[in-house]
Design a protein around this motif. Structure first.
Motif, PDB file in Angstrom:
ATOM      1  N   SER A 253       0.852  -1.181   0.000  1.00  0.00           N
ATOM      2  CA  SER A 253       0.000   0.000   0.000  1.00  0.00           C
ATOM      3  C   SER A 253       0.889   1.232   0.000  1.00  0.00           C
ATOM      4  O   SER A 253       2.028   1.199   0.464  1.00  0.00           O
ATOM      5  N   SER A 257       1.331   4.268   7.005  1.00  0.00           N
ATOM      6  CA  SER A 257       0.782   3.921   8.318  1.00  0.00           C
ATOM      7  C   SER A 257       0.588   2.423   8.489  1.00  0.00           C
ATOM      8  O   SER A 257       0.197   1.957   9.558  1.00  0.00           O
ATOM      9  N   GLN A 258       0.856   1.652   7.429  1.00  0.00           N
ATOM     10  CA  GLN A 258       0.700   0.207   7.501  1.00  0.00           C
ATOM     11  C   GLN A 258       2.045  -0.453   7.774  1.00  0.00           C
ATOM     12  O   GLN A 258       3.033  -0.189   7.087  1.00  0.00           O
ATOM     13  N   ARG A 260       4.959  -3.152   7.854  1.00  0.00           N
ATOM     14  CA  ARG A 260       5.482  -4.257   7.051  1.00  0.00           C
ATOM     15  C   ARG A 260       6.210  -5.282   7.911  1.00  0.00           C
ATOM     16  O   ARG A 260       6.444  -6.404   7.468  1.00  0.00           O
ATOM     17  N   GLU A 286       6.879   4.288   9.398  1.00  0.00           N
ATOM     18  CA  GLU A 286       6.054   3.085   9.505  1.00  0.00           C
ATOM     19  C   GLU A 286       5.958   2.625  10.948  1.00  0.00           C
ATOM     20  O   GLU A 286       6.927   2.677  11.696  1.00  0.00           O
ATOM     21  N   HIS A 417      -7.573  -3.908  15.822  1.00  0.00           N
ATOM     22  CA  HIS A 417      -6.413  -3.791  14.936  1.00  0.00           C
ATOM     23  C   HIS A 417      -6.099  -5.156  14.344  1.00  0.00           C
ATOM     24  O   HIS A 417      -6.094  -6.174  15.042  1.00  0.00           O
ATOM     25  N   SER A 419      -2.957  -6.740  12.052  1.00  0.00           N
ATOM     26  CA  SER A 419      -1.622  -6.421  11.556  1.00  0.00           C
ATOM     27  C   SER A 419      -1.538  -6.629  10.044  1.00  0.00           C
ATOM     28  O   SER A 419      -2.055  -7.612   9.504  1.00  0.00           O
ATOM     29  N   THR A 420      -0.892  -5.687   9.373  1.00  0.00           N
ATOM     30  CA  THR A 420      -0.653  -5.806   7.930  1.00  0.00           C
ATOM     31  C   THR A 420       0.738  -6.351   7.639  1.00  0.00           C
ATOM     32  O   THR A 420       1.089  -6.536   6.475  1.00  0.00           O
TER      33      THR A 420
END
Length: 561
Positions: A253, A257-258, A260, A286, A417, A419-420
């Motif tokens: 993305s 804000s995501q 890794r 991040e 939440h 997690s991505t």
């Protein structure tokens, strides 16, 4: 993280098809299970060789390169590679290059088994692979020397006359007898016979030098001269290992804000040190997710609400258990030890690294949910099947799922939440390599330093056959990959060659002497970070640069706060 499925099955028809419905059903189940490990791309290539049908299936979780690369890798000569791994050292892989494609290009130019062995033996990183060399009709397969990636084997039998290699099972099944593939060899098969190549890479044995009466460390704030170099070298080795494992992870993305990268975070010294070091190499914009699991304990709830029923008559105790508890009237607490230490350490991370968003992900698992997941986890972790296997696998399963809640501060309200992060850092290996288990203290009482050396060697020897394949299967079922900075072969070799008294000192009190070298390194690293974060007179960003330079040059010991 990728999934590998290979089968060699006698063809029962002129067109090379296999008229065996039970095998087809099993193969489809395995294909689906492997696809979960690599949700970005999947493909299958079928090759007919004589009376055998060879099927190569691979799935792809893109963690390297700019674009998705479908597997199996293939060329015009009929060579095929199914690759599940990461190349961190030994062969240069450019930031935007796919390491599987890079390895395939190297293998295409090799002509002998020895050359293929040496090529793979030079690689540092977790991997499992299947490589088919069409010109010689030879299949090569294997795992890295520490077994950090799963690969399961089914040998042909009279009742099940096919050969299988798969990253993951579908649990107990009458269609196969699976075993973890040994890490002692690379294997070559000509479809008719299995022949191991000579050992392709060796793990350095433990240094057997015994100390006479080494000086004792008095406190963690003062590093004695005999440990200074070892502490600096451990920081350097571990920092480099973390850097290799968190850099160049593709963004899914445009949103910074995501996350890794995530850390399997208990709040212990291992996971906290990895979080400290990851902070140096992950984009400051991040977040880093800290995954912390807690299970609801029905026994504690029973005692809290009903009293200790253990003293009741058997019939009365059974009645109370049968009637169950009214969960709607009670508040469930997830304040297990790992949750409490985790909450404490995340606040320390926020204080030392204020420019980073630290998402402490509270993964709370209700009893009924864990009970419902049990058959799923048992199938994924197979052929591992002990109670201890299940206990550890359940924690990893829910942690890797990454579904929980986060808070912006200790008193803030929780927010849901997920997690991505696709890369999960795992602190496994530090206890085995630096004497972190209580049995090391027991061994010392009975046999002195020699017993510690023997125990360290035993732990090192068990790493490849212990839990890594099981952990890989469980975590990958959620399309995520675990990486083990402590189990870099470079870090393992460094720690193995250090004299025993530099790593652990069972003469010191519990919680101090275990993993002594790591404790000293963590304290030194923390003091360096405090210096950077407390230097108000520095220009913005300069503190990080000074701290970075200090660690790289081994000068952090002089940074007083």
């Amino acid at each position: 993280m990728c999934g590998i499925l290979f089968s060699a099955c006698p063809a029962t028809a002129e067109d090379g098809s296999v008229h065996d419905q039970s095998f087809d059903e099993l193969h489809e189940q395995l294909r689906f299970a492997n696809a979960c490990r690599g949700p970005d791309a999947q493909d299958t290539v079928v090759v007919l060789e004589g009376s055998y049908r060879l099927s190569f299936t691979a799935s792809e979780l893109r963690l390297r390169g700019e674009a998705y690369v479908s597997q199996p890798h293939k060329d015009d000569q009929g060579n095929l590679l199914c690759w599940n791994g990461e190349i961190f050292e030994g062969t240069e892989v450019a930031p935007l290059e796919n390491d599987g494609a890079k390895l395939f290009s190297l293998l295409q130019n090799l002509r002998t088994s020895a050359e293929i062995r040496d090529c793979l033996g030079n690689i540092e990183g977790p991997y499992a692979f299947v490589y088919y060399e069409r010109s010689t009709q030879t299949l090569y397969f294997g795992r890295d020397p520490l077994g950090r990636r799963s690969l399961l084997l089914h040998r042909p039998t009279r009742a099940q006359p096919y050969f299988l290699l798969t990253s993951v099972s579908v649990g107990a099944h009458p269609g196969y007898t699976l075993e973890e593939l040994s890490t002692e060899h690379l294997y070559a098969v000509d479809i008719a016979a299995l022949a191991p190549l000579e050992i392709f890479a060796r793990i350095e044995p433990i240094n057997r030098l015994l100390p006479d009466d080494p000086p004792k460390v008095q406190d963690l704030d003062t590093i004695p001269p005999h440990l200074t170099t070892a502490v600096d070298d451990l920081i350097s080795q571990l920092d480099h290992s973390v850097m290799l494992r968190v850099r160049d992870i593709p963004r899914r993305s445009k949103l910074s804000s995501q996350a890794r990268v995530a850390v399997l975070f208990s709040g212990g010294i291992d996971s906290t040190m990895l979080a400290f070091l990851a902070n140096r190499h992950v984009d400051p914009a991040e977040p880093i997710d800290l995954l912390n699991v807690a299970f609801e304990n029905p026994r504690k709830i029973t005692v809290k609400t009903e009293g200790n029923i253990g003293g009741l008559p058997k019939r009365e105790r059974k009645r109370k258990i049968r009637e169950g508890l009214d969960y709607s009237t009670m508040e469930v607490s997830y304040d297990v030890p790992d949750r409490l230490t985790g909450l404490q350490e995340v606040e320390e991370l926020r204080r030392l690294c204020p420019g980073r968003t630290w998402n402490f992900v509270e993964v709370n698992v209700p009893f009924e949910e864990s009970k419902g997941a049990r058959p799923i986890v048992e199938a994924i972790m197979f052929p591992s099947r002990t109670v201890m296997d299940l206990s550890l696998a359940m924690a990893l399963y829910f942690a890797a799922r990454g579904v929980g809640q986060i808070r912006s501060g200790p008193d803030a309200q929780p927010v849901a939440h997920t997690s991505t992060a696709r890369v999960l850092l795992n602190g496994l290996g530090s206890d085995e390599l630096m004497g972190g288990y209580g049995r090391f203290r027991t061994a010392f009482k009975h046999g002195g330093w020699q017993a510690i050396v023997d125990e360290l060697q035993l732990e090192l020897d068990r790493i490849p056959v212990r839990n890594l394949g099981r952990d890989d299967r469980v975590i990958s079922s959620h399309g995520r990959e675990t990486r083990h900075p402590f189990l870099s072969l470079s870090v393992v070799s460094f720690l193995a060659q250090l004299p025993v008294h530099l790593k652990v000192d069972p003469r010191l009190e519990s919680g101090f002497g275990e993993k002594l070298l790591l404790r000293l390194a963590a304290r030194k690293k923390k003091r360096a970070m405090q210096f950077g974060s407390h230097s108000a007179r520095m220009a913005p960003g300069e503190g990080d640069k000074h701290e970075r330079d200090a660690v790289q040059s081994g000068r952090t010991g002089g940074l007083e706060v």
